[in-house]
Design a protein around this motif. Structure first.
Motif, PDB file in Angstrom:
ATOM      1  N   ILE A   1       0.838  -1.191   0.000  1.00 61.18           N
ATOM      2  CA  ILE A   1       0.000   0.000   0.000  1.00 61.18           C
ATOM      3  C   ILE A   1       0.877   1.246   0.000  1.00 61.18           C
ATOM      4  N   THR A   2       0.308   2.379  -0.384  1.00 61.54           N
ATOM      5  CA  THR A   2       1.065   3.636  -0.407  1.00 61.54           C
ATOM      6  C   THR A   2       0.532   4.628   0.611  1.00 61.54           C
ATOM      7  N   LYS A   3      -0.758   4.525   0.968  1.00 64.01           N
ATOM      8  CA  LYS A   3      -1.354   5.444   1.927  1.00 64.01           C
ATOM      9  C   LYS A   3      -1.416   4.814   3.315  1.00 64.01           C
ATOM     10  N   ALA A   4      -1.234   5.601   4.330  1.00 66.24           N
ATOM     11  CA  ALA A   4      -1.220   5.100   5.727  1.00 66.24           C
ATOM     12  C   ALA A   4      -0.281   3.911   5.849  1.00 66.24           C
ATOM     13  N   ALA A   5       0.870   3.991   5.177  1.00 66.10           N
ATOM     14  CA  ALA A   5       1.774   2.843   5.065  1.00 66.10           C
ATOM     15  C   ALA A   5       2.538   2.572   6.355  1.00 66.10           C
ATOM     16  N   GLN A   6       2.464   3.477   7.318  1.00 67.76           N
ATOM     17  CA  GLN A   6       3.264   3.293   8.532  1.00 67.76           C
ATOM     18  C   GLN A   6       2.526   2.504   9.622  1.00 67.76           C
ATOM     19  N   LEU A   7       1.227   2.375   9.506  1.00 66.51           N
ATOM     20  CA  LEU A   7       0.469   1.716  10.574  1.00 66.51           C
ATOM     21  C   LEU A   7       0.793   0.231  10.676  1.00 66.51           C
TER      22      LEU A   7
END
Length: 203
Positions: A175-181
């Motif tokens: 994924i590219t969005k919210a990738a840190q969760l």
DNA sequence: ATATCGATTATCT
DNA sequence: GATAATCGATATG
């Protein structure tokens, strides 16, 4: 597993799904695999979730009652299996990313387009969401919307009493969005998780 | 062992 | 017209 099991936050359900068994029953055929890796998708507040932009014909199952199969087609090649979470009207779901085959290995091998006569690394069967779906013969046309809480649907989740020792979390894959969760959950030190072996956060 | 790339289509801008 | 919750093949260290 009951309807109520899925009527909770996907992060909670993800942890509890690890170690359960995905079952496909068609006639006398039986496929079963232990769930070893999943990812939580949080619904309309999660930029990485298919439900982020609101309800569409494609993602409608995610907005429906909990415990139903959401199957989508991706990269022009692969199907991926999810289960809806949270009550009717509230989006949320979990992607099944990897499992450990327990029954029906020959049929899984055939479904994956591999020769049943030669030896294969068993991880090639069900390690990865596209592979897992292919091994179980899961397609959107056939399975989207099915009730995973009912054995009568032929596709369901069961508890065989297996106890998970430790759970590892990492960022979600691809994924590219919210990738840190840290919303990817897997059984620690399990050989059937997808992708390269990387250290994660032990919880 | 990691890196890059092509396949192939539903969905959305 | 671009992108995508992936995979398998190929190239390179």
């Amino acid at each position: 597993m009951s309807r109520e099991f899925y009527d909770r936050d996907p992060r909670r359900v993800s942890r509890d799904l690890l170690g359960k068994v995905l079952v496909r029953r068609a006639g006398s055929n039986l496929l079963a695999a232990r769930i070893v890796e999943v990812e939580a998708y949080l619904g309309e507040n999660d930029p990485a979730a298919h439900s982020f932009a609101g309800r569409t014909p494609r993602n409608a199952v995610l907005f429906g009652p909990p415990g139903h199969a959401y199957v989508y087609f991706i990269y022009g090649n692969h199907y991926c299996l999810n289960v809806s979470c949270l009550p009717d009207g509230v989006a949320g779901g979990i992607l099944f990313r990897a499992a450990e085959p327990l029954a029906g290995v020959d049929e899984m091998t055939r479904s994956r387009g591999l020769c049943v006569n030669s030896a294969h690394d068993p991880r090639k069967l069900t390690s990865g969401p596209g592979r897992l779906a292919e091994a179980f013969g899961i397609t959107r046309e056939r399975d989207n919307g099915k009730d995973l809480t009912s054995a009568r649907s032929g596709l369901f989740i069961a508890d065989d009493g297996f106890r998970v020792r430790r759970i590892v979390t990492t960022p979600r894959i691809g994924i590219t969005k919210a990738a840190q969760l840290l919303l990817r959950y897997m059984i620690a030190e399990n050989d059937f998780v997808s992708g390269p072996k990387k250290p994660g956060v032990v919880k």
